[in-house]
Write an enzyme that holds these catalytic residues in place. Sequence first.
Site, PDB file in Angstrom:
ATOM      1  N   GLY A  71       1.136  -1.527  -1.299  1.00 18.48           N
ATOM      2  CA  GLY A  71       2.409  -1.779  -1.966  1.00 18.48           C
ATOM      3  C   GLY A  71       2.790  -0.673  -2.942  1.00 18.48           C
ATOM      4  O   GLY A  71       3.973  -0.340  -3.087  1.00 18.48           O
ATOM      5  N   THR A  72       1.808  -0.094  -3.612  1.00 20.09           N
ATOM      6  CA  THR A  72       2.097   0.951  -4.595  1.00 20.09           C
ATOM      7  C   THR A  72       2.703   2.172  -3.910  1.00 20.09           C
ATOM      8  O   THR A  72       3.721   2.714  -4.357  1.00 20.09           O
ATOM      9  CB  THR A  72       0.792   1.332  -5.339  1.00 20.09           C
ATOM     10  OG1 THR A  72       0.300   0.157  -5.986  1.00 20.09           O
ATOM     11  CG2 THR A  72       1.030   2.426  -6.362  1.00 20.09           C
ATOM     12  N   ASN A 144       4.821 -11.327  -9.467  1.00 20.89           N
ATOM     13  CA  ASN A 144       3.370 -11.510  -9.365  1.00 20.89           C
ATOM     14  C   ASN A 144       2.776 -12.324 -10.498  1.00 20.89           C
ATOM     15  O   ASN A 144       1.756 -12.975 -10.333  1.00 20.89           O
ATOM     16  CB  ASN A 144       2.673 -10.140  -9.305  1.00 20.89           C
ATOM     17  CG  ASN A 144       3.229  -9.137 -10.296  1.00 20.89           C
ATOM     18  OD1 ASN A 144       4.437  -8.918 -10.357  1.00 20.89           O
ATOM     19  ND2 ASN A 144       2.357  -8.531 -11.076  1.00 20.89           N
ATOM     20  N   GLN A 172       4.440 -10.025  -3.112  1.00 19.05           N
ATOM     21  CA  GLN A 172       3.942 -11.365  -3.460  1.00 19.05           C
ATOM     22  C   GLN A 172       4.643 -12.467  -2.677  1.00 19.05           C
ATOM     23  O   GLN A 172       4.097 -13.561  -2.525  1.00 19.05           O
ATOM     24  CB  GLN A 172       4.110 -11.619  -4.961  1.00 19.05           C
ATOM     25  CG  GLN A 172       3.216 -10.760  -5.839  1.00 19.05           C
ATOM     26  CD  GLN A 172       1.729 -11.089  -5.711  1.00 19.05           C
ATOM     27  OE1 GLN A 172       1.333 -12.125  -5.158  1.00 19.05           O
ATOM     28  NE2 GLN A 172       0.889 -10.199  -6.204  1.00 19.05           N
ATOM     29  N   HIS A 194      -3.343  -6.999   1.545  1.00 16.68           N
ATOM     30  CA  HIS A 194      -4.405  -7.766   0.866  1.00 16.68           C
ATOM     31  C   HIS A 194      -3.885  -8.966   0.082  1.00 16.68           C
ATOM     32  O   HIS A 194      -4.673  -9.775  -0.402  1.00 16.68           O
ATOM     33  CB  HIS A 194      -5.271  -6.855  -0.010  1.00 16.68           C
ATOM     34  CG  HIS A 194      -4.676  -6.349  -1.282  1.00 16.68           C
ATOM     35  ND1 HIS A 194      -5.049  -6.822  -2.504  1.00 16.68           N
ATOM     36  CD2 HIS A 194      -3.751  -5.388  -1.535  1.00 16.68           C
ATOM     37  CE1 HIS A 194      -4.392  -6.164  -3.468  1.00 16.68           C
ATOM     38  NE2 HIS A 194      -3.591  -5.293  -2.891  1.00 16.68           N
ATOM     39  N   THR A 230      -3.411  10.422   9.335  1.00 13.23           N
ATOM     40  CA  THR A 230      -3.920   9.597  10.433  1.00 13.23           C
ATOM     41  C   THR A 230      -3.904   8.127  10.016  1.00 13.23           C
ATOM     42  O   THR A 230      -4.352   7.781   8.920  1.00 13.23           O
ATOM     43  CB  THR A 230      -5.359  10.030  10.805  1.00 13.23           C
ATOM     44  OG1 THR A 230      -5.299  11.400  11.189  1.00 13.23           O
ATOM     45  CG2 THR A 230      -5.929   9.192  11.938  1.00 13.23           C
ATOM     46  N   CYS A 317      -2.948  -5.988 -11.684  1.00 17.50           N
ATOM     47  CA  CYS A 317      -3.328  -4.591 -11.592  1.00 17.50           C
ATOM     48  C   CYS A 317      -3.658  -4.021 -12.953  1.00 17.50           C
ATOM     49  O   CYS A 317      -4.185  -2.938 -13.054  1.00 17.50           O
ATOM     50  CB  CYS A 317      -2.220  -3.797 -10.910  1.00 17.50           C
ATOM     51  SG  CYS A 317      -1.875  -4.468  -9.288  1.00 17.50           S
TER      52      CYS A 317
END
Length: 372
Positions: A71-72, A144, A172, A194, A230, A317
């Site tokens: 997400g970042t 979040n 979220q 995640h 990749t 975070c």
Amino acid sequence: MKRLVYLDYNATSPIRSAVIDTMTAVMQSVGNPSSVHAAGRGARAKVEEARAQVAALVNARPRDVVFTSGGTEASNTVIRGVGAASILVSAIEHDCVFAAAKESGLPTYVIPTSDQGVVDMEALRGLLEKAEKPALVSVMLANNEIGAIQDVAAIVALAKEFGARVFTDAVQAAGKIPLDFKALGVDYLSLSAHKLGGPQGVGAIVLGPTAPLKSLIPGGGQELSRRSGTENVAGIAGFGTAAMEAMVGLGDMDRIRALRDKLESEVRATANDAIVVGSGADRLANTSCLIMPGVKGETQVMHFDLNGICVSSGSACSSGKVKVSHVLTAMGFAPELAECSIRVSLGYRTTEEDVDAFVAAWKSIYTRTRAR
Ligand code: PLP
């Protein structure tokens, strides 16, 4: 050993066993998706299958899904790669959005929210009028820390009046509410595997067919030159499986909401000075932000941890960093109250026993501090 009670799904969620199976199988095969031989084609097929699965989660076209490292990276790519002249961010965005806006060097305007964490539409209109054009509006779909859900479709309608593009961080929201990229009408949306039972370090940008996007990471031209490097084949395949499972998991949200509501009503019944933040707004069913006045969030987190219960204070975070939540201060909470908040977030493995254990620990810290 004491059973671990995990109530921090908004920080990261346990990997679903089907995801582990998918990733294990993929890791046992070789292949770079850019190679033309059979092994490469096999890896490519896995990436494209996952792209279709992630697209299905949000009702978008597979070719409009760009895989990232999470997400970042997705937020940074969009905010810095749209070619906007200014950025309008809601006051309760995730730190990655604020940091990307700062890094862009563009004029940035903060859209205030109500005391329930809902974007102030009149203020947004005023900012759209004065901001340099074309502007990019960044408003997260679900927060979040408090779970507040924004009316992103209405924000898009307003932004379009001013020729602005809209990005929504749906990290979220995904897996907790149904998502429809087309119905939302946004130009860009971000996801992170995640948070929905997939692996850490994989995410995606979903973008509209005509939305511009300059790659943040130039290189070999993967992802249609929108994100080089990749591909993380196993992670992406795991993300695909997680997306499918998360869609089915939406059917479990009523059960999760009932557990969250029970938790909140027991806390309220114990302490009439406890505050359930943002409970007057439309919220994610799994999220509860609780204030115990006079007891710092960090202290509460440590107490819960000693009892084998994982919750967080402030934004996930930034756990480990002692900083007052910008979300709660944006909602008008005084720093002395904001610093006494914790976030409890439930998920697909949460049981009634977990909630009971949390409530018992909450009562014990409350009674102990009130007896002093
Ligand atoms: N956006 C929101 C709303 C989040 O909650 C998070 C993580 O906590 C992120 C973005 C960052 O996602 P990632 O951990 O995949 O970089």
